[in-house]
Design an enzyme around this catalytic site. Structure first.
Site, PDB file in Angstrom:
ATOM      1  N   ASN A  43     -18.779  13.690  -8.518  1.00  0.00           N
ATOM      2  CA  ASN A  43     -18.316  13.083  -7.269  1.00  0.00           C
ATOM      3  C   ASN A  43     -18.411  11.568  -7.417  1.00  0.00           C
ATOM      4  O   ASN A  43     -19.509  11.010  -7.439  1.00  0.00           O
ATOM      5  CB  ASN A  43     -19.165  13.567  -6.099  1.00  0.00           C
ATOM      6  CG  ASN A  43     -18.718  12.977  -4.776  1.00  0.00           C
ATOM      7  OD1 ASN A  43     -17.759  12.210  -4.716  1.00  0.00           O
ATOM      8  ND2 ASN A  43     -19.417  13.329  -3.715  1.00  0.00           N
ATOM      9  N   TYR A 135      -8.139  -0.035  -0.201  1.00  0.00           N
ATOM     10  CA  TYR A 135      -7.611   0.475  -1.468  1.00  0.00           C
ATOM     11  C   TYR A 135      -7.085  -0.668  -2.335  1.00  0.00           C
ATOM     12  O   TYR A 135      -7.329  -0.711  -3.551  1.00  0.00           O
ATOM     13  CB  TYR A 135      -6.498   1.480  -1.169  1.00  0.00           C
ATOM     14  CG  TYR A 135      -5.969   2.225  -2.372  1.00  0.00           C
ATOM     15  CD1 TYR A 135      -6.727   3.213  -2.994  1.00  0.00           C
ATOM     16  CD2 TYR A 135      -4.705   1.960  -2.877  1.00  0.00           C
ATOM     17  CE1 TYR A 135      -6.239   3.906  -4.088  1.00  0.00           C
ATOM     18  CE2 TYR A 135      -4.212   2.644  -3.961  1.00  0.00           C
ATOM     19  CZ  TYR A 135      -4.976   3.617  -4.567  1.00  0.00           C
ATOM     20  OH  TYR A 135      -4.481   4.300  -5.661  1.00  0.00           O
ATOM     21  N   ALA A 137      -8.038  -3.769  -2.237  1.00  0.00           N
ATOM     22  CA  ALA A 137      -9.195  -4.540  -2.705  1.00  0.00           C
ATOM     23  C   ALA A 137      -9.843  -3.859  -3.896  1.00  0.00           C
ATOM     24  O   ALA A 137     -10.204  -4.515  -4.889  1.00  0.00           O
ATOM     25  CB  ALA A 137     -10.206  -4.700  -1.569  1.00  0.00           C
ATOM     26  N   LYS A 139      -8.515  -1.643  -6.064  1.00  0.00           N
ATOM     27  CA  LYS A 139      -7.662  -1.632  -7.252  1.00  0.00           C
ATOM     28  C   LYS A 139      -7.449  -3.032  -7.812  1.00  0.00           C
ATOM     29  O   LYS A 139      -7.385  -3.229  -9.034  1.00  0.00           O
ATOM     30  CB  LYS A 139      -6.320  -0.976  -6.914  1.00  0.00           C
ATOM     31  CG  LYS A 139      -6.413   0.519  -6.623  1.00  0.00           C
ATOM     32  CD  LYS A 139      -6.936   1.288  -7.824  1.00  0.00           C
ATOM     33  CE  LYS A 139      -6.858   2.790  -7.604  1.00  0.00           C
ATOM     34  NZ  LYS A 139      -7.316   3.557  -8.797  1.00  0.00           N
ATOM     35  N   ILE A 168       4.261   7.751  -7.475  1.00  0.00           N
ATOM     36  CA  ILE A 168       4.257   8.877  -8.402  1.00  0.00           C
ATOM     37  C   ILE A 168       4.142  10.176  -7.612  1.00  0.00           C
ATOM     38  O   ILE A 168       3.425  10.238  -6.598  1.00  0.00           O
ATOM     39  CB  ILE A 168       3.093   8.768  -9.406  1.00  0.00           C
ATOM     40  CG1 ILE A 168       3.102   7.397 -10.091  1.00  0.00           C
ATOM     41  CG2 ILE A 168       3.167   9.880 -10.446  1.00  0.00           C
ATOM     42  CD1 ILE A 168       4.337   7.094 -10.909  1.00  0.00           C
TER      43      ILE A 168
END
Length: 224
Positions: A43, A135, A137, A139, A168
């Site tokens: 996890n 997200y 930030a 990546k 994708i």
């Protein structure tokens, strides 16, 4: 990616899952349950879970020379309504896990003077997206971290790169309004998971021996 690496006949692969144990077992069965293929639970939102698996792997295996960070979580929300746990979960899954996993696996690569670390970035981490402050930030920071690490370990034989997919066809994009997005993609379609996998496979090979600290975009020209 598991299929792509196993198809070469050159790799032993350990991949992780969180909640999809049945799918992981089905994939192994589909590939004929080869000896060099394992699935292990982990996890990414739980530091202890990551550290526990890393310790187990270090006892069971001689070491890993290719590490692919291909997992993330999303809690899309306008920043004004974003909760602290939604911020922290996304940062933990994408960025903090990069720290814990590579701290554990990098020493073996340095000792053998050969290794590949590939992070899965995102168009959101390059251009930013509305409703994805957390997200984007995570990546974006992951790209920066990979570039910094690439400078540190290249002379030790370890290359670090990022692959940045666009839209994708995966579970994460099932709810997108594609009729609005497709006109923005120059090639006129969404990408396929195996197209991303082939890019990762290339960066993992000796054919990419002079590529380091870069971001390989797999986005159909959506963002350059």
């Amino acid at each position: 990616m598991v299929r792509a690496f196993m198809a070469t006949g050159k790799h032993a692969v350990t991949f992780t899952y969180n909640q999809n144990k049945a799918k992981a077992e089905l994939l192994i069965e589909e590939l004929g349950a080869p000896e060099g293929l394992k699935a292990r639970p982990m996890n990414l939102n739980d530091k202890v879970s990551i550290q526990t698996l890393m310790e187990e792997l270090s006892r069971e295996e001689e070491g890993y020379d290719i590490v692919i960070h291909n997992a993330a979580s999303t809690h899309d929300q306008a920043f004004f309504f974003l909760e602290e746990d939604q911020w922290n979960d996304v940062i933990q899954a994408s960025l903090n896990s990069f720290f814990y996993i590579n701290k554990a696996l990098l020493p073996n690569m340095i000792q053998n003077r050969w290794g590949r670390i590939i992070v899965m970035a995102s168009i959101s981490g390059e251009a930013g997206q509305r409703g994805q402050t957390n997200y984007s930030a995570a990546k974006g920071a992951l790209i920066a971290a990979s570039k910094s690490l690439a400078r540190e370990v290249a002379r030790k034989g370890v290359l670090v790169n990022a692959v940045s997919p666009g839209i994708i066809d995966t579970d994460m994009t099932q709810d997108l309004a594609l009729e609005q997005i497709l006109p923005m993609i120059p090639v006129g379609r969404v990408g396929k998971a195996d197209e991303v996998a082939k890019a990762v496979l290339f960066l993992s090979s000796d054919d990419a021996s002079y590529i380091n600290g870069t971001v390989l975009q797999v986005n159909g020209g959506l963002y350059t």
